[in-house]
Motif scaffolding. Structure first.
Motif, PDB file in Angstrom:
ATOM      1  N   THR A 153       0.817  -1.210   0.000  1.00 18.47           N
ATOM      2  CA  THR A 153       0.000   0.000   0.000  1.00 18.47           C
ATOM      3  C   THR A 153       0.851   1.261   0.000  1.00 18.47           C
ATOM      4  OG1 THR A 153      -0.230  -0.064   2.410  1.00 18.47           O
ATOM      5  CG2 THR A 153      -1.981  -1.071   1.116  1.00 18.47           C
TER       6      THR A 153
ATOM      7  N   VAL B  83       1.576   1.931  -3.787  1.00 19.77           N
ATOM      8  CA  VAL B  83       0.444   2.085  -4.703  1.00 19.77           C
ATOM      9  C   VAL B  83       0.036   3.551  -4.730  1.00 19.77           C
ATOM     10  CG1 VAL B  83      -1.971   1.456  -5.043  1.00 19.77           C
ATOM     11  CG2 VAL B  83      -0.367  -0.249  -4.283  1.00 19.77           C
ATOM     12  N   GLN B  84      -0.371   4.011  -5.885  1.00 20.65           N
ATOM     13  CA  GLN B  84      -0.838   5.392  -5.984  1.00 20.65           C
ATOM     14  C   GLN B  84      -2.134   5.554  -5.189  1.00 20.65           C
ATOM     15  OE1 GLN B  84      -1.147   6.497 -10.068  1.00 20.65           O
ATOM     16  NE2 GLN B  84       1.033   6.282 -10.437  1.00 20.65           N
ATOM     17  N   ALA B  85      -2.330   6.714  -4.642  1.00 18.18           N
ATOM     18  CA  ALA B  85      -3.475   6.963  -3.760  1.00 18.18           C
ATOM     19  C   ALA B  85      -4.803   6.713  -4.464  1.00 18.18           C
ATOM     20  CB  ALA B  85      -3.421   8.379  -3.221  1.00 18.18           C
TER      21      ALA B  85
ATOM     22  N   THR C 239      -5.514   4.615  -6.869  1.00 15.67           N
ATOM     23  CA  THR C 239      -5.733   3.173  -7.035  1.00 15.67           C
ATOM     24  C   THR C 239      -6.190   2.547  -5.726  1.00 15.67           C
ATOM     25  OG1 THR C 239      -3.994   3.113  -8.704  1.00 15.67           O
ATOM     26  CG2 THR C 239      -4.637   1.021  -7.742  1.00 15.67           C
ATOM     27  N   LEU C 240      -5.564   2.927  -4.639  1.00 15.04           N
ATOM     28  CA  LEU C 240      -5.929   2.413  -3.331  1.00 15.04           C
ATOM     29  C   LEU C 240      -7.338   2.848  -2.949  1.00 15.04           C
ATOM     30  CD1 LEU C 240      -4.757   0.757  -1.041  1.00 15.04           C
ATOM     31  CD2 LEU C 240      -3.882   2.850  -0.050  1.00 15.04           C
ATOM     32  N   HIS C 241      -7.669   4.087  -3.225  1.00 19.08           N
ATOM     33  CA  HIS C 241      -9.009   4.594  -2.929  1.00 19.08           C
ATOM     34  C   HIS C 241     -10.057   3.857  -3.738  1.00 19.08           C
ATOM     35  CE1 HIS C 241     -12.492   7.218  -3.692  1.00 19.08           C
ATOM     36  NE2 HIS C 241     -12.411   7.401  -2.391  1.00 19.08           N
TER      37      HIS C 241
ATOM     38  N   ALA D 142      -9.919   0.845  -4.995  1.00 19.80           N
ATOM     39  CA  ALA D 142     -10.047  -0.531  -4.511  1.00 19.80           C
ATOM     40  C   ALA D 142     -10.887  -0.581  -3.242  1.00 19.80           C
ATOM     41  CB  ALA D 142      -8.671  -1.130  -4.265  1.00 19.80           C
ATOM     42  N   ALA D 143     -10.627   0.329  -2.309  1.00 19.95           N
ATOM     43  CA  ALA D 143     -11.409   0.366  -1.071  1.00 19.95           C
ATOM     44  C   ALA D 143     -12.861   0.716  -1.359  1.00 19.95           C
ATOM     45  CB  ALA D 143     -10.807   1.380  -0.104  1.00 19.95           C
TER      46      ALA D 143
END
Length: 54
Positions: free
Chosen positions: A30, A33-35, A37-39, A41-42
């Protein structure tokens, strides 16, 4: 009874080590990972589980 205590201690140490390794792996992944992409996914997981997020 001594054997059971030793086996239990080894199992506990093994489980704690595995959990720590998984936790470190999650933090490393995490962290790179770019912010956005993480957002995303969540966000998708929240919608898939039916949890309202907005």
């Amino acid at each position: 009874m001594t054997m059971q205590t030793q086996t239990s201690s080894k199992a506990t140490i093994g489980a704690a080590t595995l959990v720590a390794m998984i936790g470190i792996a999650i933090m490393v992944v995490t962290g790179h990972v770019q912010a956005a992409t993480l957002h995303d996914a969540a966000h998708d997981v929240r919608h898939a589980t039916g949890f309202p997020c907005h």
